[in-house]
Design an enzyme around this catalytic site. Structure first.
Site, PDB file in Angstrom:
ATOM      1  N   LYS A   1      -9.391  -3.874  -5.917  1.00 57.25           N
ATOM      2  CA  LYS A   1      -8.123  -3.925  -5.182  1.00 57.25           C
ATOM      3  C   LYS A   1      -8.333  -3.462  -3.743  1.00 57.25           C
ATOM      4  O   LYS A   1      -9.216  -2.632  -3.478  1.00 57.25           O
ATOM      5  CB  LYS A   1      -7.070  -3.064  -5.873  1.00 57.25           C
ATOM      6  CG  LYS A   1      -7.293  -1.576  -5.716  1.00 57.25           C
ATOM      7  CD  LYS A   1      -6.085  -0.742  -6.128  1.00 57.25           C
ATOM      8  CE  LYS A   1      -6.470   0.734  -5.946  1.00 57.25           C
ATOM      9  NZ  LYS A   1      -5.510   1.696  -6.397  1.00 57.25           N
TER      10      LYS A   1
ATOM     11  N   LYS B   1      -7.258   1.993   0.648  1.00 57.75           N
ATOM     12  CA  LYS B   1      -7.628   2.753   1.842  1.00 57.75           C
ATOM     13  C   LYS B   1      -8.971   3.449   1.664  1.00 57.75           C
ATOM     14  O   LYS B   1      -9.617   3.827   2.614  1.00 57.75           O
ATOM     15  CB  LYS B   1      -6.536   3.764   2.216  1.00 57.75           C
ATOM     16  CG  LYS B   1      -6.163   4.728   1.099  1.00 57.75           C
ATOM     17  CD  LYS B   1      -5.074   5.690   1.547  1.00 57.75           C
ATOM     18  CE  LYS B   1      -4.691   6.678   0.448  1.00 57.75           C
ATOM     19  NZ  LYS B   1      -3.681   6.160  -0.475  1.00 57.75           N
TER      20      LYS B   1
ATOM     21  N   LYS C   1      -9.966   9.447  -8.849  1.00 60.80           N
ATOM     22  CA  LYS C   1      -9.946  10.335  -7.681  1.00 60.80           C
ATOM     23  C   LYS C   1     -10.757  11.593  -7.938  1.00 60.80           C
ATOM     24  O   LYS C   1     -11.431  12.095  -7.032  1.00 60.80           O
ATOM     25  CB  LYS C   1      -8.504  10.712  -7.322  1.00 60.80           C
ATOM     26  CG  LYS C   1      -7.715   9.556  -6.725  1.00 60.80           C
ATOM     27  CD  LYS C   1      -6.333  10.017  -6.289  1.00 60.80           C
ATOM     28  CE  LYS C   1      -5.450   8.840  -5.905  1.00 60.80           C
ATOM     29  NZ  LYS C   1      -4.057   9.252  -5.659  1.00 60.80           N
TER      30      LYS C   1
HETATM   31  P1  TYM Z   1       0.211   4.340  -2.540  1.00 60.75           P
HETATM   32  O1  TYM Z   1       0.643   5.114  -1.348  1.00 60.75           O
HETATM   33  O2  TYM Z   1      -1.229   4.363  -2.903  1.00 60.75           O
HETATM   34  O3  TYM Z   1       0.611   2.819  -2.377  1.00 60.75           O
HETATM   35  C1  TYM Z   1       1.935   2.418  -2.036  1.00 60.75           C
HETATM   36  C2  TYM Z   1       2.289   1.170  -2.819  1.00 60.75           C
HETATM   37  O4  TYM Z   1       1.378   0.109  -2.539  1.00 60.75           O
HETATM   38  C3  TYM Z   1       0.906  -0.457  -3.750  1.00 60.75           C
HETATM   39  N1  TYM Z   1      -0.456  -0.967  -3.565  1.00 60.75           N
HETATM   40  C4  TYM Z   1      -0.858  -2.207  -3.846  1.00 60.75           C
HETATM   41  N2  TYM Z   1      -0.209  -3.280  -4.334  1.00 60.75           N
HETATM   42  C5  TYM Z   1      -0.908  -4.416  -4.492  1.00 60.75           C
HETATM   43  N3  TYM Z   1      -2.226  -4.556  -4.174  1.00 60.75           N
HETATM   44  C6  TYM Z   1      -2.923  -3.512  -3.678  1.00 60.75           C
HETATM   45  N4  TYM Z   1      -4.200  -3.639  -3.368  1.00 60.75           N
HETATM   46  C7  TYM Z   1      -2.236  -2.269  -3.494  1.00 60.75           C
HETATM   47  N5  TYM Z   1      -2.620  -1.053  -3.030  1.00 60.75           N
HETATM   48  C8  TYM Z   1      -1.523  -0.269  -3.085  1.00 60.75           C
HETATM   49  C9  TYM Z   1       0.961   0.690  -4.747  1.00 60.75           C
HETATM   50  O5  TYM Z   1       0.975   0.218  -6.074  1.00 60.75           O
HETATM   51  C10 TYM Z   1       2.227   1.384  -4.348  1.00 60.75           C
HETATM   52  O6  TYM Z   1       3.349   0.777  -4.955  1.00 60.75           O
HETATM   53  N6  TYM Z   1       1.539   7.303  -6.352  1.00 60.75           N
HETATM   54  C11 TYM Z   1       2.039   6.341  -5.383  1.00 60.75           C
HETATM   55  C12 TYM Z   1       3.134   6.875  -4.487  1.00 60.75           C
HETATM   56  C13 TYM Z   1       4.328   7.436  -5.199  1.00 60.75           C
HETATM   57  C14 TYM Z   1       5.319   6.700  -5.880  1.00 60.75           C
HETATM   58  C15 TYM Z   1       6.266   7.657  -6.331  1.00 60.75           C
HETATM   59  C16 TYM Z   1       5.499   5.352  -6.168  1.00 60.75           C
HETATM   60  C17 TYM Z   1       4.684   8.747  -5.250  1.00 60.75           C
HETATM   61  N7  TYM Z   1       5.873   8.884  -5.939  1.00 60.75           N
HETATM   62  C18 TYM Z   1       7.389   7.285  -7.070  1.00 60.75           C
HETATM   63  C19 TYM Z   1       6.615   4.983  -6.903  1.00 60.75           C
HETATM   64  C20 TYM Z   1       7.553   5.937  -7.357  1.00 60.75           C
HETATM   65  C21 TYM Z   1       0.885   5.922  -4.483  1.00 60.75           C
HETATM   66  O7  TYM Z   1      -0.068   6.634  -4.318  1.00 60.75           O
HETATM   67  O8  TYM Z   1       1.083   4.752  -3.821  1.00 60.75           O
END
Ligand code: TYM
Length: 332
Positions: free
Chosen positions: A195, A198, A112
């Site tokens: 992967k 967004k 990022k």
């Molecule tokens: P975020 O918002 O980017 O994504 C949410 C969840 O979706 C999963 N994910 C995927 N899984 C499989 N294939 C993909 N292409 C794919 N893209 C996204 C992510 O692994 C995630 O589980 N940092 C985290 C948010 C967060 C969080 C937390 C998660 C904040 N606090 C505490 C767990 C526990 C994030 O940016 O996810």
């Protein structure tokens, strides 16, 4: 009962198929057997620039999508991160336990930061994973259902929980990542070695759950495959076809092997046409349900208020214990 916690960023508005298959679907399943805490992480979202009104709208949209996906607010605490101030407070303590070098090794930060450039990279983006650590530890979560891209952040959470416990005495549950092999990583339709994300280079590879179902069908039909004709799961040599088979299998429950048999001797066109239908059958009611929840923001806000209350009941005593352990004087 053991606890689960997970979070999702509201920044993109619509969730994508990777979010759903990689994480949200597991959230729904786990609320049956666990005390579940699910949060829309608006505080994480502002680590990169956000338009305030859009952020507010997308926070509600995210909550609506979680309800549409099957999160039951009677069973799970569904809340907005900024509604529970303990997250920011525990994050500060965790920041003071995290090595600068340790934080510098987080691969999502490096990716990022490269995108934002030196001037656009905030200190908030740098400590983003530490706020995530606080999210998890506040609820004494045993399991954290996420996709593969979050594994390193859960590892950091384990390290910091152990470090805190060793330094100040047993305080935090050391959590585990809950990552299902089949859905750990859903790939971009146009660039099937990356992967689904967004921030993809082209929107054509990204299946947004809130897009017009017709547009989604078109994206599936124009997914990148390869120059062979055989429908076979082979991640290495046939990443595009393998991704389509994976999505198909995960949405229908039909095994990849059964799909290979079903499509033996058929062309990629047949696979894509059928998968487009499978995806449309999933997103159409999902989208309708989400729009219904959004239509009644007062009810949505009530659900979020009661979720935040349930969350605070657990977060407040955890934070108080941590404050005591580090030696903060209790106020009168
Ligand atoms: P975020 O918002 O980017 O994504 C949410 C969840 O979706 C999963 N994910 C995927 N899984 C499989 N294939 C993909 N292409 C794919 N893209 C996204 C992510 O692994 C995630 O589980 N940092 C985290 C948010 C967060 C969080 C937390 C998660 C904040 N606090 C505490 C767990 C526990 C994030 O940016 O996810």
């Amino acid at each position: 009962r053991s606890r689960v916690l997970s979070g999702i960023q509201p920044s993109a508005g619509s969730f994508h198929l990777g979010n759903y298959l990689g994480a949200v679907r597991q959230w729904v399943a786990l609320q049956e057997s666990h005390d579940a805490f699910y949060t829309v992480v608006d505080m994480h979202a502002i680590t990169v620039p956000q338009d305030p009104d859009t952020l507010r709208a997308n926070t509600r949209l995210s909550a609506a999508q979680l309800l549409a996906a099957g999160i039951d607010p009677e069973r799970s605490a569904l809340f907005v991160q900024s509604h529970v101030r303990e997250h920011a407070e525990l994050a500060w303590i965790m920041n003071c336990l995290t090595g600068f070098g340790e934080a510098s090794r987080m691969t999502q930060f490096k990716d990022k930061a490269a995108k934002q450039g030196a001037e656009g990279t905030t200190v908030g983006l740098f400590t983003y994973p530490v706020l995530q650590v606080a999210d998890i530890l506040l609820y004494q979560a045993h399991q954290v259902p996420v996709g593969e891209d979050q594994r390193q952040h859960v590892e950091l959470t384990r390290d910091l929980a152990e470090r805190f416990n060793a330094r100040y005495g047993e305080t935090f549950v050391v959590p585990e990542a809950y990552i299902l092999k089949e859905t750990a990583k859903i790939y971009d339709l146009q660039e099937p070695s990356a992967k689904m994300s967004k921030s993809a280079a082209s929107p054509k590879g990204l299946v947004n759950l809130m897009d017009e179902p017709k547009a989604t069908a078109r994206k599936i039909k124009s997914a990148v495959t390869d120059t062979e004709t055989e429908i076979r799961f082979d991640r290495e040599n046939k990443p595009g076809v393998s991704n389509l088979l994976g999505i198909y299998s995960n949405l229908t429950g039909v095994t990849v092997q059964a799909l290979e048999e079903k499509y033996a001797g058929k062309g990629y066109g047949a696979l894509k046409t059928d998968l487009a239908e499978v995806v449309v059958d999933f997103v159409t009611p999902f989208r309708d349900r989400t729009l219904e929840y959004l239509d009644d923001p007062a009810t949505l806000d009530k659900i979020l208020a009661s979720g935040a209350e349930k969350a605070r009941e657990v977060a407040a005593p955890t934070l108080a214990a941590a404050y005591d352990k580090v030696g903060f004087l209790r106020p009168l």
